[in-house]
Design a protein around this motif. Structure first.
Motif, PDB file in Angstrom:
ATOM      1  N   ALA A  60       0.849  -1.175   0.000  1.00  0.00           N
ATOM      2  CA  ALA A  60       0.000   0.000   0.000  1.00  0.00           C
ATOM      3  C   ALA A  60       0.895   1.239   0.000  1.00  0.00           C
ATOM      4  N   ASP A  61       0.418   2.297  -0.614  1.00  0.00           N
ATOM      5  CA  ASP A  61       1.247   3.495  -0.765  1.00  0.00           C
ATOM      6  C   ASP A  61       1.717   4.045   0.583  1.00  0.00           C
ATOM      7  N   ASP A  62       0.877   3.976   1.592  1.00  0.00           N
ATOM      8  CA  ASP A  62       1.243   4.627   2.854  1.00  0.00           C
ATOM      9  C   ASP A  62       2.190   3.809   3.717  1.00  0.00           C
ATOM     10  N   VAL A  63       2.551   2.608   3.274  1.00  0.00           N
ATOM     11  CA  VAL A  63       3.533   1.829   4.032  1.00  0.00           C
ATOM     12  C   VAL A  63       4.802   1.592   3.243  1.00  0.00           C
ATOM     13  N   LYS A  64       4.830   2.010   1.985  1.00  0.00           N
ATOM     14  CA  LYS A  64       6.028   1.821   1.166  1.00  0.00           C
ATOM     15  C   LYS A  64       7.220   2.493   1.830  1.00  0.00           C
ATOM     16  N   GLY A  65       8.310   1.762   1.880  1.00  0.00           N
ATOM     17  CA  GLY A  65       9.513   2.293   2.505  1.00  0.00           C
ATOM     18  C   GLY A  65       9.573   2.064   4.006  1.00  0.00           C
ATOM     19  N   ARG A  66       8.444   1.676   4.599  1.00  0.00           N
ATOM     20  CA  ARG A  66       8.409   1.437   6.046  1.00  0.00           C
ATOM     21  C   ARG A  66       8.168  -0.034   6.381  1.00  0.00           C
ATOM     22  N   CYS A  67       7.584  -0.761   5.460  1.00  0.00           N
ATOM     23  CA  CYS A  67       7.244  -2.158   5.713  1.00  0.00           C
ATOM     24  C   CYS A  67       7.900  -3.064   4.680  1.00  0.00           C
ATOM     25  N   THR A  68       8.218  -4.262   5.116  1.00  0.00           N
ATOM     26  CA  THR A  68       8.777  -5.268   4.226  1.00  0.00           C
ATOM     27  C   THR A  68       8.073  -6.592   4.487  1.00  0.00           C
ATOM     28  N   ILE A  69       7.557  -7.193   3.415  1.00  0.00           N
ATOM     29  CA  ILE A  69       6.931  -8.506   3.533  1.00  0.00           C
ATOM     30  C   ILE A  69       7.887  -9.538   2.956  1.00  0.00           C
ATOM     31  N   SER A  70       7.974 -10.669   3.617  1.00  0.00           N
ATOM     32  CA  SER A  70       8.844 -11.741   3.147  1.00  0.00           C
ATOM     33  C   SER A  70       8.199 -13.072   3.499  1.00  0.00           C
ATOM     34  N   ARG A  71       8.680 -14.118   2.849  1.00  0.00           N
ATOM     35  CA  ARG A  71       8.124 -15.438   3.114  1.00  0.00           C
ATOM     36  C   ARG A  71       9.233 -16.468   3.160  1.00  0.00           C
ATOM     37  N   ASP A  72       8.968 -17.506   3.936  1.00  0.00           N
ATOM     38  CA  ASP A  72       9.860 -18.650   4.022  1.00  0.00           C
ATOM     39  C   ASP A  72       9.019 -19.878   3.708  1.00  0.00           C
ATOM     40  N   ASN A  73       9.149 -20.368   2.504  1.00  0.00           N
ATOM     41  CA  ASN A  73       8.324 -21.498   2.087  1.00  0.00           C
ATOM     42  C   ASN A  73       8.698 -22.798   2.802  1.00  0.00           C
ATOM     43  N   THR A  74       9.890 -22.871   3.363  1.00  0.00           N
ATOM     44  CA  THR A  74      10.275 -24.079   4.099  1.00  0.00           C
ATOM     45  C   THR A  74       9.591 -24.138   5.467  1.00  0.00           C
ATOM     46  N   GLN A  75       9.164 -22.965   5.953  1.00  0.00           N
ATOM     47  CA  GLN A  75       8.503 -22.884   7.256  1.00  0.00           C
ATOM     48  C   GLN A  75       7.031 -22.499   7.149  1.00  0.00           C
ATOM     49  N   ASN A  76       6.523 -22.391   5.915  1.00  0.00           N
ATOM     50  CA  ASN A  76       5.126 -21.964   5.706  1.00  0.00           C
ATOM     51  C   ASN A  76       4.822 -20.671   6.446  1.00  0.00           C
ATOM     52  N   THR A  77       5.767 -19.734   6.389  1.00  0.00           N
ATOM     53  CA  THR A  77       5.660 -18.519   7.190  1.00  0.00           C
ATOM     54  C   THR A  77       5.800 -17.277   6.325  1.00  0.00           C
ATOM     55  N   VAL A  78       4.995 -16.278   6.643  1.00  0.00           N
ATOM     56  CA  VAL A  78       5.123 -14.969   6.015  1.00  0.00           C
ATOM     57  C   VAL A  78       5.324 -13.946   7.125  1.00  0.00           C
ATOM     58  N   ILE A  79       6.218 -13.019   6.889  1.00  0.00           N
ATOM     59  CA  ILE A  79       6.615 -12.025   7.873  1.00  0.00           C
ATOM     60  C   ILE A  79       6.296 -10.624   7.347  1.00  0.00           C
ATOM     61  N   LEU A  80       5.809  -9.777   8.232  1.00  0.00           N
ATOM     62  CA  LEU A  80       5.667  -8.359   7.898  1.00  0.00           C
ATOM     63  C   LEU A  80       6.504  -7.574   8.903  1.00  0.00           C
ATOM     64  N   GLN A  81       7.582  -6.997   8.427  1.00  0.00           N
ATOM     65  CA  GLN A  81       8.425  -6.143   9.250  1.00  0.00           C
ATOM     66  C   GLN A  81       7.960  -4.708   9.078  1.00  0.00           C
ATOM     67  N   MET A  82       7.572  -4.087  10.176  1.00  0.00           N
ATOM     68  CA  MET A  82       7.052  -2.718  10.121  1.00  0.00           C
ATOM     69  C   MET A  82       7.961  -1.802  10.916  1.00  0.00           C
ATOM     70  N   ASN A  83       8.469  -0.779  10.267  1.00  0.00           N
ATOM     71  CA  ASN A  83       9.356   0.190  10.890  1.00  0.00           C
ATOM     72  C   ASN A  83       8.738   1.587  10.832  1.00  0.00           C
ATOM     73  N   SER A  84       9.298   2.473  11.602  1.00  0.00           N
ATOM     74  CA  SER A  84       8.830   3.870  11.628  1.00  0.00           C
ATOM     75  C   SER A  84       7.312   3.936  11.760  1.00  0.00           C
ATOM     76  N   LEU A  85       6.807   3.185  12.707  1.00  0.00           N
ATOM     77  CA  LEU A  85       5.358   3.095  12.872  1.00  0.00           C
ATOM     78  C   LEU A  85       4.765   4.425  13.295  1.00  0.00           C
ATOM     79  N   GLU A  86       3.549   4.645  12.820  1.00  0.00           N
ATOM     80  CA  GLU A  86       2.824   5.891  13.083  1.00  0.00           C
ATOM     81  C   GLU A  86       1.496   5.544  13.755  1.00  0.00           C
TER      82      GLU A  86
END
Length: 116
Positions: A60-86
């Motif tokens: 989403a436009d308002d989280v670009k540059g502040r959030c990173t989504i990643s996945r680990d298919n070996t662990q069936n896991t998706v991560i959302l790293q959120m920085n500079s939270l408002e």
């Protein structure tokens, strides 16, 4: 039955960081599109970020540059790293999975509260 188990929400001060994690029970995780949505009372659920099975991400436009989504298919896991939270990031965050058969599933939600 597909289950999505979320963790990592909580209370943080503005400018802080949180890491949300979602683990899926489904063996189709590797071919699924995974996403994080958020919702505040009285408003529609909105997409925060998503990642395809090949790793293509969108935000989403308002989280670009502040959030990173990643996945680990070996662990069936998706991560959302959120920085500079408002404070405007305060919401219930939901993990979402769209599997290779078109099925759509939701986690139970995790509360994120950002204090000013």
């Amino acid at each position: 039955q597909v289950r999505l188990a979320e963790s990592g929400g909580g209370l943080v001060q503005a400018g802080g960081s949180l890491r949300l994690s979602c683990r899926a029970s489904d063996t189709l995780f590797g071919v699924s599109v995974m996403g994080w949505y958020r919702q505040v009372p009285g408003e529609q659920r909105e997409l925060v970020a998503s990642v395809t099975s090949r790793g293509t991400t969108s935000y989403a436009d308002d989280v670009k540059g502040r959030c990173t989504i990643s996945r680990d298919n070996t662990q069936n896991t998706v991560i959302l790293q959120m920085n500079s939270l408002e404070p405007g990031d305060t919401a219930v965050y939901y993990c979402n999975m769209i599997d290779g058969l078109g099925g759509k599933y939701w986690g139970q939600g995790t509360q994120v509260t950002v204090s000013s």
